[in-house]
Motif scaffolding. Structure first.
Motif, PDB file in Angstrom:
ATOM      1  N   VAL A  63      -3.038   1.103   6.445  1.00  0.00           N
ATOM      2  CA  VAL A  63      -2.207   1.329   5.253  1.00  0.00           C
ATOM      3  C   VAL A  63      -2.797   0.528   4.101  1.00  0.00           C
ATOM      4  N   ILE A  64      -3.087   1.207   2.990  1.00  0.00           N
ATOM      5  CA  ILE A  64      -3.584   0.523   1.789  1.00  0.00           C
ATOM      6  C   ILE A  64      -2.425   0.443   0.799  1.00  0.00           C
ATOM      7  N   ALA A  65      -1.919  -0.774   0.578  1.00  0.00           N
ATOM      8  CA  ALA A  65      -0.790  -0.973  -0.327  1.00  0.00           C
ATOM      9  C   ALA A  65      -1.303  -1.524  -1.655  1.00  0.00           C
ATOM     10  N   LEU A  66      -0.474  -1.442  -2.695  1.00  0.00           N
ATOM     11  CA  LEU A  66      -0.771  -2.159  -3.930  1.00  0.00           C
ATOM     12  C   LEU A  66      -0.014  -3.490  -3.875  1.00  0.00           C
ATOM     13  N   GLY A  67       1.338  -3.383  -3.761  1.00  0.00           N
ATOM     14  CA  GLY A  67       2.127  -4.611  -3.638  1.00  0.00           C
ATOM     15  C   GLY A  67       3.463  -4.531  -4.357  1.00  0.00           C
ATOM     16  N   CYS A  68       3.542  -3.715  -5.423  1.00  0.00           N
ATOM     17  CA  CYS A  68       4.780  -3.669  -6.203  1.00  0.00           C
ATOM     18  C   CYS A  68       5.413  -2.280  -6.170  1.00  0.00           C
ATOM     19  N   GLU A  69       4.923  -1.380  -5.294  1.00  0.00           N
ATOM     20  CA  GLU A  69       5.350   0.016  -5.324  1.00  0.00           C
ATOM     21  C   GLU A  69       6.648   0.246  -4.551  1.00  0.00           C
TER      22      GLU A  69
ATOM     23  N   VAL B 155       0.764   4.492  -2.447  1.00  0.00           N
ATOM     24  CA  VAL B 155       1.061   4.878  -3.828  1.00  0.00           C
ATOM     25  C   VAL B 155      -0.224   5.380  -4.478  1.00  0.00           C
ATOM     26  N   ILE B 156      -0.089   6.149  -5.545  1.00  0.00           N
ATOM     27  CA  ILE B 156      -1.268   6.678  -6.237  1.00  0.00           C
ATOM     28  C   ILE B 156      -2.235   5.556  -6.614  1.00  0.00           C
ATOM     29  N   CYS B 157      -1.695   4.356  -6.919  1.00  0.00           N
ATOM     30  CA  CYS B 157      -2.512   3.237  -7.381  1.00  0.00           C
ATOM     31  C   CYS B 157      -3.491   2.748  -6.311  1.00  0.00           C
ATOM     32  N   SER B 158      -3.210   3.008  -5.041  1.00  0.00           N
ATOM     33  CA  SER B 158      -4.123   2.563  -3.983  1.00  0.00           C
ATOM     34  C   SER B 158      -4.894   3.742  -3.379  1.00  0.00           C
ATOM     35  N   ALA B 159      -4.797   4.929  -4.018  1.00  0.00           N
ATOM     36  CA  ALA B 159      -5.411   6.131  -3.448  1.00  0.00           C
ATOM     37  C   ALA B 159      -6.936   6.079  -3.471  1.00  0.00           C
ATOM     38  N   VAL B 160      -7.514   5.545  -4.550  1.00  0.00           N
ATOM     39  CA  VAL B 160      -8.981   5.521  -4.641  1.00  0.00           C
ATOM     40  C   VAL B 160      -9.564   4.591  -3.576  1.00  0.00           C
ATOM     41  N   VAL B 161      -8.931   3.439  -3.388  1.00  0.00           N
ATOM     42  CA  VAL B 161      -9.409   2.521  -2.346  1.00  0.00           C
ATOM     43  C   VAL B 161      -9.318   3.210  -0.980  1.00  0.00           C
ATOM     44  N   ALA B 162      -8.209   3.888  -0.735  1.00  0.00           N
ATOM     45  CA  ALA B 162      -8.040   4.586   0.552  1.00  0.00           C
ATOM     46  C   ALA B 162      -9.142   5.620   0.746  1.00  0.00           C
ATOM     47  N   GLU B 163      -9.459   6.367  -0.324  1.00  0.00           N
ATOM     48  CA  GLU B 163     -10.520   7.384  -0.204  1.00  0.00           C
ATOM     49  C   GLU B 163     -11.871   6.739   0.091  1.00  0.00           C
ATOM     50  N   ARG B 164     -12.141   5.582  -0.504  1.00  0.00           N
ATOM     51  CA  ARG B 164     -13.429   4.913  -0.260  1.00  0.00           C
ATOM     52  C   ARG B 164     -13.527   4.418   1.178  1.00  0.00           C
ATOM     53  N   VAL B 165     -12.432   3.900   1.692  1.00  0.00           N
ATOM     54  CA  VAL B 165     -12.425   3.414   3.082  1.00  0.00           C
ATOM     55  C   VAL B 165     -12.648   4.587   4.036  1.00  0.00           C
ATOM     56  N   ALA B 166     -11.975   5.713   3.761  1.00  0.00           N
ATOM     57  CA  ALA B 166     -12.132   6.891   4.615  1.00  0.00           C
ATOM     58  C   ALA B 166     -13.558   7.428   4.526  1.00  0.00           C
ATOM     59  N   ALA B 167     -14.114   7.446   3.315  1.00  0.00           N
ATOM     60  CA  ALA B 167     -15.478   7.973   3.131  1.00  0.00           C
ATOM     61  C   ALA B 167     -16.486   7.141   3.924  1.00  0.00           C
ATOM     62  N   ALA B 168     -16.235   5.828   4.021  1.00  0.00           N
ATOM     63  CA  ALA B 168     -17.167   4.951   4.735  1.00  0.00           C
ATOM     64  C   ALA B 168     -17.060   5.119   6.244  1.00  0.00           C
ATOM     65  N   THR B 169     -16.007   5.772   6.713  1.00  0.00           N
ATOM     66  CA  THR B 169     -15.795   5.884   8.163  1.00  0.00           C
ATOM     67  C   THR B 169     -15.636   7.339   8.614  1.00  0.00           C
TER      68      THR B 169
ATOM     69  N   VAL C 217      -3.461  -3.522   4.450  1.00  0.00           N
ATOM     70  CA  VAL C 217      -4.231  -4.332   3.507  1.00  0.00           C
ATOM     71  C   VAL C 217      -3.666  -4.032   2.118  1.00  0.00           C
ATOM     72  N   ALA C 218      -3.278  -5.084   1.376  1.00  0.00           N
ATOM     73  CA  ALA C 218      -2.637  -4.892   0.071  1.00  0.00           C
ATOM     74  C   ALA C 218      -3.542  -5.406  -1.047  1.00  0.00           C
ATOM     75  N   ILE C 219      -3.711  -4.587  -2.078  1.00  0.00           N
ATOM     76  CA  ILE C 219      -4.682  -4.889  -3.139  1.00  0.00           C
ATOM     77  C   ILE C 219      -4.303  -6.156  -3.905  1.00  0.00           C
ATOM     78  N   GLN C 220      -3.009  -6.329  -4.209  1.00  0.00           N
ATOM     79  CA  GLN C 220      -2.602  -7.503  -5.000  1.00  0.00           C
ATOM     80  C   GLN C 220      -2.772  -8.795  -4.211  1.00  0.00           C
ATOM     81  N   SER C 221      -2.388  -8.787  -2.929  1.00  0.00           N
ATOM     82  CA  SER C 221      -2.489 -10.040  -2.172  1.00  0.00           C
ATOM     83  C   SER C 221      -3.906 -10.270  -1.659  1.00  0.00           C
ATOM     84  N   GLU C 222      -4.671  -9.204  -1.455  1.00  0.00           N
ATOM     85  CA  GLU C 222      -6.036  -9.359  -0.938  1.00  0.00           C
ATOM     86  C   GLU C 222      -6.979  -9.839  -2.035  1.00  0.00           C
ATOM     87  N   GLY C 223      -6.645  -9.524  -3.295  1.00  0.00           N
ATOM     88  CA  GLY C 223      -7.475  -9.999  -4.396  1.00  0.00           C
ATOM     89  C   GLY C 223      -8.419  -8.940  -4.938  1.00  0.00           C
TER      90      GLY C 223
END
Lengths: 120, 391
Positions: free
Chosen positions: B84-90, B29-43, B111-117
Motif C-alpha cells: 500500500v502506497i499512502a500519502l499520509g493525510c488522505e 489516493v491519486i497523490c500516491s498513484a505515480v509512486v505506485a505505478e513506478r514501483v509496479a513498473a520496476a517489478t 509505505v507512506a510518502i509523508q512519513s518516509e520522506g
C-alpha cells in the motif's frame, strides 16, 4: 454467406449480412420481399409492412416503435425506428412496482457480504 | 487431475482460487498513484498497480465505493501480496486496505510518502518490498482446480451487429456450460440490460432478485430524466449506430446473450460488491467498459471474457481479459488485440457450439496462466465508478 438473417420467427426485420442493393428480391423465412433501397451490411430490412407506432421485433422482442410507415423491403434504422427506453419514461407501470418497492433498498448489498470482504 | 474440466490456479488460504499471482501496488489516493505505478513498473509483470483518481475530496457514498473497490482488489484471489502506497493525510485509510489483504491471508506492507520522506525514498523502499514479495510469489506452484471455482466476468464493448449474432451467443453458451458445472458468471452494464430485463428477470430464482434488477434499471432510467437528458445520446454509441444497431433495446437484447439462456439469475449486487452465489449474478455497473470491468473483477471475477465487434484494447491490472470478435475485419485489422476469432459463425463455416468449445478451452488455458493479448500488450486499465462531484 446468406444475404440476410432472421433471428426469431416472431421478428418483422432481418439483419443484412452483406450490402443489399435495390432491385434485388430476397426470400427469408417464407417472406419474399423486394429490396427497396440500399441496406448496409449489419443493418436491418423490413420483412413485412410495419405501421407507424407498431413495435419493431428482433431477437423475438420489441426493439422500439416505428416512427413512420415502413414498407416491406425498406431499410429500418434511426430514420424510422426509435427507442421507448432510457428517456426518463418509466416503462414499468407504477402499480406493478409498488409491492416490489416495499422491500428496503440495500445499496451495498450488506446482507450478502458473508465471505469476509466487507471492509466496514 | 480428473475428468472434470478445470485449470491450474493458485489456491488461497481463504478458500478462493486465483488465476494470477500478482503483487498489487495500491495507492490510497491519486497523490500516491505515480509512486505506485513506478514501483509496479520496476517489478512487472508480477507487480501491478491500480492507479486511480480518487481517495480524497469525495462525498460519503463515493468515498465508500472507492475504499471498498480498493479493499476488494487487496483481498482478490489473483493477488498474492500487497504493497500500500499512502500519502499520509488522505481520506482512504492505508491500514484498512492492509487489513483487507491480511483478512484474506496475504502478506502486506504500507509505505507512506509523508512519513518516509518523499518520492525517492518511498519508491526505493516500496520497490524493495515488492521485489521481495515477487520472489516469494514466483516460486509458488499452481494446483489443479475445478472449473466450478471460476467467476467469469461477461463484458461487451464496441458492439456491432456481429456481437448479437456471433460473439455474445458464443459466450452465452460458455456461461450456461460453466454454470451447469457449478461455476459462476457476472453480467454488468445496467443500461445495456434495458430492454432485455424481462428475459433475465424470468430466470431469477427468488422474487427479490427480479425486483432488485428492475429497481436498478428503473433508477438508471429515472436518472436520465433527472438530468434532463435522453440516454439515446450515449446508448447506442455513434459507432454502434454506424454498425447497424438502432436502439438500446436492440443492443441490450444482443448484449444479454452473454448471460446464456439457461443459467439461473441468482443475485443482483452493488458495484464491486462480493459475488457470493454460484450461477449468474448481475452487478450494478455503468456501461463504460473500464469502470464496468473494474467493478466485476472487484466482485471476485478471476477471468474476463470481453466480446467486441469494432475492437477495443481494454485490460485489467489483476485479471486476464480475453477478447473475442465475430467481425472478420476487426479480427484482421486489430489482430494484436484479439484472442479469439469467431467470424466463421457469420459465414456459416463454424457453428455456435464449436465456437463455444474453443472459447471454453481458451478460458481454462488463460485461467492456467496463458497470457491474453491485453496482458502481452500491457493493458491494465483501471477506473473506479463515481457518481458525485469532487469536493
Amino acid at each position: 454467406m446468406k444475404a440476410a438473417l432472421v433471428i426469431s420467427e416472431r421478428d418483422n426485420v432481418a439483419t443484412a449480412l452483406q450490402p443489399l442493393e435495390p432491385g434485388r428480391e430476397l426470400t427469408l423465412s417464407g417472406h419474399t420481399i423486394p429490396v427497396r433501397e440500399a441496406v448496409p451490411s449489419g443493418h436491418k430490412i423490413a420483412l413485412r409492412a410495419i405501421h407507424a407506432g407498431e413495435a419493431v421485433i428482433k431477437y423475438g422482442s420489441p426493439i422500439g416503435l416505428a416512427t413512420a410507415e415502413i414498407a416491406a423491403g425498406a431499410h429500418v434504422h434511426t430514420h424510422n425506428l426509435a427507442s421507448t427506453r432510457g428517456r426518463g419514461d418509466l416503462e414499468v407501470p407504477q402499480a406493478d412496482l409498488q409491492p416490489r418497492l416495499a422491500e428496503p433498498p440495500d445499496e451495498r448489498n450488506g446482507a450478502d457480504r458473508k465471505n469476509g470482504t466487507d471492509t466496514r | 487431475m480428473n475428468d472434470r474440466p478445470g485449470f491450474h490456479g493458485f489456491r488461497r488460504s481463504d478458500g478462493r482460487v486465483g488465476t494470477r499471482n500478482h503483487v498489487l501496488v495500491v495507492p490510497t489516493v491519486i497523490c500516491s498513484a505515480v509512486v505506485a505505478e513506478r514501483v509496479a513498473a520496476a517489478t512487472q509483470p508480477i507487480g501491478t498497480a491500480v492507479p486511480h483518481l480518487a481517495g480524497c475530496g469525495q462525498l460519503g457514498p463515493d468515498m465508500r465505493v472507492t475504499h471498498d473497490t480498493l479493499a476488494a482488489y487487496c483481498g482478490h484471489p489473483n493477488v498474492g501480496a500487497v504493497v500500500v502506497i499512502a500519502l499520509g493525510c488522505e481520506q482512504v485509510v492505508a491500514q484498512t486496505l492492509a487489513e483487507a489483504a491480511r483478512r484474506h491471508g496475504k502478506p502486506v506492507e504500507i509505505v507512506a510518502i509523508q512519513s518516509e520522506g518523499g518520492t525517492v525514498r518511498t519508491t526505493e523502499k516500496a520497490t524493495s518490498i515488492a521485489r521481495r514479495f515477487a520472489d516469494v510469489l514466483a516460486a509458488q506452484p499452481r494446483e489443479w482446480c475445478e472449473a466450478s471455482e471460476l467467476i467469469l466476468s461477461l463484458k461487451c464493448g464496441g458492439s456491432d451487429y456481429t456481437s448479437g449474432l456471433a460473439s455474445n451467443p458464443t459466450l452465452g453458451r460458455v456461461t450456461d456450460r460453466l454454470v451447469a458445472l457449478g461455476g459462476t458468471a457476472v453480467l454488468g452494464e445496467i443500461a445495456e440490460i434495458m430492454g432485455a430485463e424481462h428475459l433475465l428477470a424470468s430466470r431469477a430464482t427468488r422474487p427479490a432478485t427480479a425486483t432488485r434488477l428492475i429497481q436498478i434499471i428503473t433508477r438508471v432510467e429515472t436518472e436520465a430524466r433527472a438530468l434532463g437528458l435522453d440516454i439515446r445520446g450515449t446508448q447506442p454509441s455513434p459507432g454502434n449506430i454506424r454498425g447497424g444497431l438502432t436502439t438500446i433495446e436492440e443492443k441490450s437484447l444482443g448484449a444479454t446473450h452473454k448471460g446464456g439462456e439457461a443459467a439461473p439469475l441468482e443475485d443482483v449486487v452493488a458495484y464491486a460488491a462480493p459475488i457470493t452465489r454460484k450461477g449468474l449474478t448481475v452487478m450494478d455497473t455503468p456501461g463504460l467498459d473500464v469502470e464496468s470491468v473494474t467493478g466485476m473483477v472487484g466482485g471476485g471475477a478471476q477471468v474476463v471474457v470481453f466480446t467486441t465487434g469494432l475492437g477495443t484494447p481494454t485490460g485489467n491490472p489483476i485479471a486476464p481479459v480475453i477478447k473475442i470478435t465475430g467481425n472478420a475485419r476487426t479480427a484482421r485489422q486489430m489482430a494484436d488485440n484479439i484472442d479469439l476469432d469467431v467470424s466463421g459463425i457469420m459465414d456459416d463455416t463454424e457453428t455456435l457450439d464449436a465456437a463455444a468449445d474453443r472459447l471454453f478451452a481458451e478460458v481454462l488455458a488463460v485461467a492456467s496462466g496463458q497470457p491474453t493479448s491485453a496482458e502481452r500488450l500491457g493493458h491494465r486499465e483501471f477506473a473506479i465508478h463515481r457518481r458525485n462531484p469532487t469536493i
